[in-house]
Design a protein around this motif. Structure first.
Motif, PDB file in Angstrom:
ATOM      1  N   VAL A  50      -3.952   3.318  -7.562  1.00  0.00           N
ATOM      2  CA  VAL A  50      -3.999   2.185  -8.492  1.00  0.00           C
ATOM      3  C   VAL A  50      -5.133   1.272  -8.029  1.00  0.00           C
ATOM      4  CG1 VAL A  50      -1.507   2.332  -8.909  1.00  0.00           C
ATOM      5  CG2 VAL A  50      -2.364   0.721  -7.211  1.00  0.00           C
ATOM      6  N   PRO A  51      -5.696   0.459  -8.919  1.00  0.00           N
ATOM      7  CA  PRO A  51      -6.748  -0.464  -8.501  1.00  0.00           C
ATOM      8  C   PRO A  51      -6.272  -1.370  -7.362  1.00  0.00           C
ATOM      9  CG  PRO A  51      -6.646  -0.353 -10.884  1.00  0.00           C
ATOM     10  CD  PRO A  51      -5.452   0.395 -10.374  1.00  0.00           C
ATOM     11  N   LEU A  52      -7.104  -1.469  -6.320  1.00  0.00           N
ATOM     12  CA  LEU A  52      -6.744  -2.214  -5.115  1.00  0.00           C
ATOM     13  C   LEU A  52      -7.769  -3.304  -4.859  1.00  0.00           C
ATOM     14  CD1 LEU A  52      -5.009  -2.408  -2.438  1.00  0.00           C
ATOM     15  CD2 LEU A  52      -6.708  -0.858  -1.428  1.00  0.00           C
ATOM     16  N   LEU A  53      -7.285  -4.504  -4.552  1.00  0.00           N
ATOM     17  CA  LEU A  53      -8.118  -5.627  -4.148  1.00  0.00           C
ATOM     18  C   LEU A  53      -7.707  -6.048  -2.750  1.00  0.00           C
ATOM     19  CD1 LEU A  53     -10.167  -7.960  -4.771  1.00  0.00           C
ATOM     20  CD2 LEU A  53      -8.205  -9.245  -5.677  1.00  0.00           C
ATOM     21  N   VAL A  54      -8.684  -6.238  -1.866  1.00  0.00           N
ATOM     22  CA  VAL A  54      -8.416  -6.623  -0.481  1.00  0.00           C
ATOM     23  C   VAL A  54      -8.960  -8.028  -0.243  1.00  0.00           C
ATOM     24  CG1 VAL A  54      -8.747  -6.029   1.947  1.00  0.00           C
ATOM     25  CG2 VAL A  54      -8.587  -4.202   0.228  1.00  0.00           C
ATOM     26  N   LEU A  55      -8.091  -8.915   0.206  1.00  0.00           N
ATOM     27  CA  LEU A  55      -8.469 -10.289   0.529  1.00  0.00           C
ATOM     28  C   LEU A  55      -8.191 -10.545   2.008  1.00  0.00           C
ATOM     29  CD1 LEU A  55      -6.920 -12.204  -2.521  1.00  0.00           C
ATOM     30  CD2 LEU A  55      -9.227 -11.258  -2.307  1.00  0.00           C
ATOM     31  N   ALA A  56      -9.074 -11.256   2.659  1.00  0.00           N
ATOM     32  CA  ALA A  56      -8.892 -11.536   4.084  1.00  0.00           C
ATOM     33  C   ALA A  56      -9.570 -12.844   4.442  1.00  0.00           C
ATOM     34  CB  ALA A  56      -9.450 -10.388   4.938  1.00  0.00           C
ATOM     35  N   ALA A  57      -9.234 -13.359   5.633  1.00  0.00           N
ATOM     36  CA  ALA A  57      -9.783 -14.626   6.101  1.00  0.00           C
ATOM     37  C   ALA A  57     -10.535 -14.409   7.402  1.00  0.00           C
ATOM     38  CB  ALA A  57      -8.665 -15.647   6.310  1.00  0.00           C
ATOM     39  N   GLU A  58     -11.734 -14.936   7.463  1.00  0.00           N
ATOM     40  CA  GLU A  58     -12.514 -14.800   8.689  1.00  0.00           C
ATOM     41  C   GLU A  58     -11.893 -15.566   9.855  1.00  0.00           C
ATOM     42  OE1 GLU A  58     -16.735 -15.189   8.392  1.00  0.00           O
ATOM     43  OE2 GLU A  58     -16.765 -14.528   6.307  1.00  0.00           O
ATOM     44  N   GLY A  59     -11.042 -16.535   9.563  1.00  0.00           N
ATOM     45  CA  GLY A  59     -10.382 -17.292  10.618  1.00  0.00           C
ATOM     46  C   GLY A  59      -9.019 -16.762  10.995  1.00  0.00           C
ATOM     47  N   ASP A  60      -8.671 -15.560  10.530  1.00  0.00           N
ATOM     48  CA  ASP A  60      -7.367 -14.972  10.842  1.00  0.00           C
ATOM     49  C   ASP A  60      -7.293 -14.622  12.326  1.00  0.00           C
ATOM     50  OD1 ASP A  60      -5.014 -13.524  11.006  1.00  0.00           O
ATOM     51  OD2 ASP A  60      -5.402 -12.342   9.202  1.00  0.00           O
ATOM     52  N   MET A  94       0.823  -1.207   0.000  1.00  0.00           N
ATOM     53  CA  MET A  94       0.000   0.000   0.000  1.00  0.00           C
ATOM     54  C   MET A  94       0.860   1.262   0.000  1.00  0.00           C
ATOM     55  SD  MET A  94      -3.294  -0.919   2.439  1.00  0.00           S
ATOM     56  CE  MET A  94      -2.347  -1.499   3.864  1.00  0.00           C
ATOM     57  N   ASP A  95       1.910   1.268   0.809  1.00  0.00           N
ATOM     58  CA  ASP A  95       2.805   2.424   0.856  1.00  0.00           C
ATOM     59  C   ASP A  95       3.481   2.636  -0.500  1.00  0.00           C
ATOM     60  OD1 ASP A  95       4.551   4.431   2.343  1.00  0.00           O
ATOM     61  OD2 ASP A  95       6.068   3.013   1.613  1.00  0.00           O
ATOM     62  N   TRP A  96       3.939   1.558  -1.108  1.00  0.00           N
ATOM     63  CA  TRP A  96       4.646   1.629  -2.392  1.00  0.00           C
ATOM     64  C   TRP A  96       3.725   2.200  -3.464  1.00  0.00           C
ATOM     65  CZ3 TRP A  96       8.379  -2.916  -3.858  1.00  0.00           C
ATOM     66  CH2 TRP A  96       9.116  -2.591  -5.002  1.00  0.00           C
ATOM     67  N   CYS A  97       2.525   1.666  -3.570  1.00  0.00           N
ATOM     68  CA  CYS A  97       1.606   2.113  -4.622  1.00  0.00           C
ATOM     69  C   CYS A  97       1.084   3.524  -4.365  1.00  0.00           C
ATOM     70  CB  CYS A  97       0.449   1.127  -4.754  1.00  0.00           C
ATOM     71  SG  CYS A  97       0.945  -0.458  -5.477  1.00  0.00           S
ATOM     72  N   ALA A  98       1.053   3.946  -3.101  1.00  0.00           N
ATOM     73  CA  ALA A  98       0.631   5.306  -2.783  1.00  0.00           C
ATOM     74  C   ALA A  98       1.706   6.317  -3.169  1.00  0.00           C
ATOM     75  CB  ALA A  98       0.304   5.423  -1.300  1.00  0.00           C
ATOM     76  N   ARG A  99       2.960   5.996  -2.896  1.00  0.00           N
ATOM     77  CA  ARG A  99       4.038   6.963  -3.129  1.00  0.00           C
ATOM     78  C   ARG A  99       4.661   6.867  -4.510  1.00  0.00           C
ATOM     79  NH1 ARG A  99       8.551   6.839   0.056  1.00  0.00           N
ATOM     80  NH2 ARG A  99       8.290   4.694   0.776  1.00  0.00           N
ATOM     81  N   TYR A 100       4.572   5.692  -5.128  1.00  0.00           N
ATOM     82  CA  TYR A 100       5.145   5.492  -6.463  1.00  0.00           C
ATOM     83  C   TYR A 100       4.109   4.812  -7.356  1.00  0.00           C
ATOM     84  CZ  TYR A 100       9.381   6.094  -3.598  1.00  0.00           C
ATOM     85  OH  TYR A 100      10.332   6.552  -2.717  1.00  0.00           O
ATOM     86  N   PRO A 101       3.008   5.485  -7.648  1.00  0.00           N
ATOM     87  CA  PRO A 101       1.892   4.836  -8.342  1.00  0.00           C
ATOM     88  C   PRO A 101       2.202   4.392  -9.766  1.00  0.00           C
ATOM     89  CG  PRO A 101       1.523   7.211  -8.158  1.00  0.00           C
ATOM     90  CD  PRO A 101       2.710   6.892  -7.297  1.00  0.00           C
ATOM     91  N   ASP A 102       3.273   4.908 -10.347  1.00  0.00           N
ATOM     92  CA  ASP A 102       3.616   4.497 -11.710  1.00  0.00           C
ATOM     93  C   ASP A 102       4.367   3.171 -11.755  1.00  0.00           C
ATOM     94  OD1 ASP A 102       2.435   6.781 -12.728  1.00  0.00           O
ATOM     95  OD2 ASP A 102       4.310   7.922 -12.747  1.00  0.00           O
ATOM     96  N   ASP A 103       4.764   2.656 -10.585  1.00  0.00           N
ATOM     97  CA  ASP A 103       5.551   1.417 -10.568  1.00  0.00           C
ATOM     98  C   ASP A 103       4.705   0.181 -10.849  1.00  0.00           C
ATOM     99  OD1 ASP A 103       7.699   2.987  -9.921  1.00  0.00           O
ATOM    100  OD2 ASP A 103       8.120   2.043  -7.975  1.00  0.00           O
ATOM    101  N   PHE A 104       3.413   0.221 -10.468  1.00  0.00           N
ATOM    102  CA  PHE A 104       2.581  -0.976 -10.567  1.00  0.00           C
ATOM    103  C   PHE A 104       1.219  -0.651 -11.161  1.00  0.00           C
ATOM    104  CE2 PHE A 104       5.542  -1.951  -7.091  1.00  0.00           C
ATOM    105  CZ  PHE A 104       6.099  -3.125  -7.583  1.00  0.00           C
TER     106      PHE A 104
END
Length: 244
Positions: free
Chosen positions: A186-196, A83-93
């Motif tokens: 940049v487009p962001l997808l969030v994945l998580a687990a209910e058992g985390d 998240m930090d990388w894509c926020a500060r260097y959005p052209d990288d990804f």
């Protein structure tokens, strides 16, 4: 097809992805690269910085992509870096996927698992195998995972490239002090687990809400979601890609 860089989590290095990069390549046909954070794996002779932006900048200086399109996936602390990388260097990804990650703004002390601190703090008092067994007991839920065999493998990783206590503390401080960027362009997808049991899924829900990003919740996997159910992770990414 875009290429993907994968970032692992707290105190882990690229070897801890196990077979996930190969599964990623097979499922999505993508070129996949992994890289070690400062202080871990191939970088264990160095000391980890104490902030996520400093870790990001260190990795960025060592990541030399070919002239092609890249996307980024990070789990746990690797998600913070992503998240930090894509926020500060959005052209990288081109795209960003985060898995079971968190930040200070998402922390709710009432939902913290009291087992986490003893597992982390007990590292110095256990054998490598016992420590890795305790970590897997906290981060993996799937009965399909051979945690005993994996604990032996991960203990060997420790013995081959042992991180310093300073690097472990550096990552802990970095994770504890990380604040979410104002925006992630940049487009962001969030994945998580209910058992985390390490980073409860309400943290990912808050991140998805903040950035108006799509969120998918696995019903029973643990913190190490790619280990517990790689196929589910890759199916969610495959479903998302046509829209991005």
């Amino acid at each position: 097809m875009t290429n993907w860089l994968l970032l692992r989590g707290l105190t882990r290095d690229q070897r801890h992805w196990e077979g996930f990069p190969d599964e990623f390549h097979t499922r999505l046909g993508a070129t996949v690269r992994t890289i070690d954070p400062p202080g871990f794996g191939t970088q264990n002779a160095r000391t980890s910085p104490h902030s996520i932006p400093a870790i990001t900048d260190d990795i960025r200086t060592r990541f030399r992509p070919e002239q092609s399109e890249w996307s980024l996936l990070g789990i746990s602390l690797g998600g913070m870096v992503a998240m930090d990388w894509c926020a500060r260097y959005p052209d990288d990804f081109r795209r960003c996927v985060v898995v079971n990650t968190s930040a200070r703004e998402t922390l709710d002390p009432r939902r913290l698992n009291p087992r986490v601190l003893p597992v982390l703090a007990g590292r110095s008092f256990r054998s490598d195998h016992a420590h890795e067994s305790a970590v897997l007991g906290l981060t993996s839920n799937s009965p399909r995972v051979d945690r005993e065999a994996l604990a032996h493998s991960w203990a060997r990783y420790q013995q081959d490239a042992r991180p310093s206590t300073a690097s472990i503390l550096g990552q802990l401080v970095a994770a504890a002090t990380f604040r979410l960027p104002q925006s992630i362009p940049v487009p962001l997808l969030v994945l998580a687990a209910e058992g985390d049991r390490l980073a409860p899924h309400h943290m990912s829900e808050a991140i998805a809400a903040r950035y108006d990003a799509p969120l998918y919740l696995h019903p029973d996997a643990g913190h190490d979601l790619p280990l517990d159910d790689a196929a589910w992770v890759l199916d969610r990414i495959a479903d998302w890609l046509p829209a991005t």
